[in-house]
Design an enzyme around this catalytic site. Structure first.
Site, mmCIF file in Angstrom:
data_model
loop_
_atom_site.group_PDB
_atom_site.id
_atom_site.type_symbol
_atom_site.label_atom_id
_atom_site.label_comp_id
_atom_site.label_asym_id
_atom_site.label_seq_id
_atom_site.Cartn_x
_atom_site.Cartn_y
_atom_site.Cartn_z
ATOM 1 N N HIS A 55 -1.559 0.718 17.478
ATOM 2 C CA HIS A 55 -2.337 -0.229 16.663
ATOM 3 C C HIS A 55 -1.535 -0.630 15.445
ATOM 4 O O HIS A 55 -0.460 -0.092 15.188
ATOM 5 C CB HIS A 55 -3.708 0.347 16.293
ATOM 6 C CG HIS A 55 -3.674 1.511 15.362
ATOM 7 N ND1 HIS A 55 -3.135 2.743 15.707
ATOM 8 C CD2 HIS A 55 -4.109 1.659 14.072
ATOM 9 C CE1 HIS A 55 -3.264 3.586 14.692
ATOM 10 N NE2 HIS A 55 -3.833 2.948 13.689
ATOM 11 N N HIS A 57 -1.672 -0.408 12.129
ATOM 12 C CA HIS A 57 -1.540 0.226 10.810
ATOM 13 C C HIS A 57 -0.094 0.610 10.506
ATOM 14 O O HIS A 57 0.651 1.041 11.390
ATOM 15 C CB HIS A 57 -2.446 1.460 10.720
ATOM 16 C CG HIS A 57 -3.888 1.095 10.515
ATOM 17 N ND1 HIS A 57 -4.926 1.952 10.780
ATOM 18 C CD2 HIS A 57 -4.458 -0.053 10.065
ATOM 19 C CE1 HIS A 57 -6.073 1.353 10.496
ATOM 20 N NE2 HIS A 57 -5.814 0.134 10.069
ATOM 21 N N ASP A 59 1.359 3.051 9.053
ATOM 22 C CA ASP A 59 1.886 4.391 9.337
ATOM 23 C C ASP A 59 2.174 4.586 10.829
ATOM 24 O O ASP A 59 2.609 5.666 11.244
ATOM 25 C CB ASP A 59 0.949 5.490 8.810
ATOM 26 C CG ASP A 59 -0.416 5.494 9.464
ATOM 27 O OD1 ASP A 59 -1.055 4.417 9.525
ATOM 28 O OD2 ASP A 59 -0.854 6.568 9.934
ATOM 29 N N HIS A 60 1.974 3.530 11.625
ATOM 30 C CA HIS A 60 2.271 3.596 13.058
ATOM 31 C C HIS A 60 3.382 2.634 13.476
ATOM 32 O O HIS A 60 3.923 2.755 14.563
ATOM 33 C CB HIS A 60 0.998 3.336 13.885
ATOM 34 C CG HIS A 60 -0.057 4.363 13.612
ATOM 35 N ND1 HIS A 60 -0.404 5.342 14.524
ATOM 36 C CD2 HIS A 60 -0.799 4.610 12.497
ATOM 37 C CE1 HIS A 60 -1.326 6.122 13.981
ATOM 38 N NE2 HIS A 60 -1.576 5.697 12.756
ATOM 39 N N HIS A 111 -11.416 2.022 15.596
ATOM 40 C CA HIS A 111 -10.617 2.288 14.391
ATOM 41 C C HIS A 111 -10.007 0.962 13.916
ATOM 42 O O HIS A 111 -10.120 0.591 12.751
ATOM 43 C CB HIS A 111 -9.547 3.309 14.751
ATOM 44 C CG HIS A 111 -8.577 3.622 13.648
ATOM 45 N ND1 HIS A 111 -8.945 4.266 12.497
ATOM 46 C CD2 HIS A 111 -7.239 3.379 13.533
ATOM 47 C CE1 HIS A 111 -7.873 4.407 11.715
ATOM 48 N NE2 HIS A 111 -6.835 3.874 12.322
ATOM 49 N N ASP A 132 -4.888 6.711 16.635
ATOM 50 C CA ASP A 132 -5.922 7.132 15.680
ATOM 51 C C ASP A 132 -7.331 6.944 16.245
ATOM 52 O O ASP A 132 -8.300 6.890 15.488
ATOM 53 C CB ASP A 132 -5.824 6.315 14.379
ATOM 54 C CG ASP A 132 -4.638 6.716 13.532
ATOM 55 O OD1 ASP A 132 -3.945 7.685 13.871
ATOM 56 O OD2 ASP A 132 -4.414 6.042 12.503
ATOM 57 N N HIS A 170 -2.399 12.298 14.067
ATOM 58 C CA HIS A 170 -2.518 12.938 12.751
ATOM 59 C C HIS A 170 -2.919 14.408 12.861
ATOM 60 O O HIS A 170 -3.699 14.790 13.732
ATOM 61 C CB HIS A 170 -3.562 12.225 11.883
ATOM 62 C CG HIS A 170 -3.126 10.885 11.391
ATOM 63 N ND1 HIS A 170 -2.396 10.707 10.242
ATOM 64 C CD2 HIS A 170 -3.312 9.646 11.913
ATOM 65 C CE1 HIS A 170 -2.159 9.416 10.061
ATOM 66 N NE2 HIS A 170 -2.702 8.748 11.064
#
Ligand code: ZN
Ligand code: FE
Length: 258
Positions: A55, A57, A59-60, A111, A132, A170
């Site tokens: 996805h 975001h 941090d990905h 999410h 996530d 995570h």
């Protein structure tokens, strides 16, 4: 059979590295940072062959650009034009070949709206890379989708075989277990799991991966149909909740306030 290794990133992210044993071929899932991946590849003499994204975001996806600067490889990800560098946009049911293993794509919005997951259908146990959407003993926050969407997404996971090995992104497990125990204090599996995970963390080890069998026994977000959850969530909100999707929505709400 592929080997799968967590590369820690940021505070609590894992970038999962898949490797075809006896070869130097590797693939990473959700590289939010490039440096830890580059360090790992170099240390083990591996060649990156592809990047999988779940996805949008940061941090990905934050490390994708720098990894591509080291050498162009295919980037697979959701059909979302806002994510740069994806050259194979994927939707539900698509199949891709990763390290000679076939992975199928599941759309799991909630999410985020673009969230997808990858499930291997090889000779060994199925491997699920769920980003996530699902965590051990928890699920992703509803940033973009509705509770109905997330509930339907998680239902797809419950239909997989129980030996499915699950790789979330995570390390939230211990905090999630604290919440799960508030929701379901009499769940003995949770108490046992808490002790196991505390020991792993004390030794600096990941609590992941997990299995679907384990999650079905401990994860409150996969147990909305259980009387224990329904009754305790109803009590918490002083409501009489019946439909599993309503139990799910309120469990998520409780967790947001926990
Ligand atoms: Zn995210
Ligand atoms: Fe994340």
């Amino acid at each position: 059979m592929l080997t799968v290794t967590p590369i820690p990133a940021f505070n609590d992210n894992y970038i999962w590295l898949l490797q075809r044993p006896e070869t130097q071929r590797a693939v990473v899932v959700d590289p939010g940072q490039s440096e830890p991946v580059m360090t790992y590849l170099k240390k083990h003499g591996l060649t990156l062959e592809a990047i999988l994204i779940t996805h949008h975001h940061h941090d990905h996806i934050g490390g994708v650009e720098k990894l591509l600067a080291e050498g162009k490889v295919p980037v697979y990800g959701p059909n979302n034009s806002a994510i740069p560098h994806i050259d194979t946009p994927l939707t539900e049911g698509d199949k891709i070949s990763i390290l000679d293993e076939t992975f199928a794509v599941l759309e799991v919005p909630g999410h985020t709206l673009d969230h997808i997951a990858y499930i291997s259908h090889g000779s060994s146990k199925p491997l699920l890379f769920c980003g996530d959407s699902l965590f051990s003993c928890g699920c992703g926050r509803l940033f973009e989708g509705s509770a109905e969407q997330m509930y339907a997404s998680l239902q797809k996971y419950t239909l997989l075989t129980e030996d499915t090995v699950i790789y979330p992104t995570h390390e939230y497990t211990l905090a999630n277990v604290d919440f799960a125990l508030a929701v379901e204090p009499d769940n003995q599996h949770l108490h046992t799991y808490q002790v196991k995970c505390q020991q792993l963390r004390d030794n600096g080890q990941a609590t992941l991966p997990t299995t679907l069998k384990e999650q079905l026994a401990i994860n409150p977000f996969l147990r909305s149909d259980k009387d224990s959850i329904k009754n305790n969530v109803s009590k918490h909100f002083q409501l009489s909740l019946n439909r599993p999707v309503d139990v799910f929505r309120h469990t998520r709400l409780w967790k947001d306030q926990f």
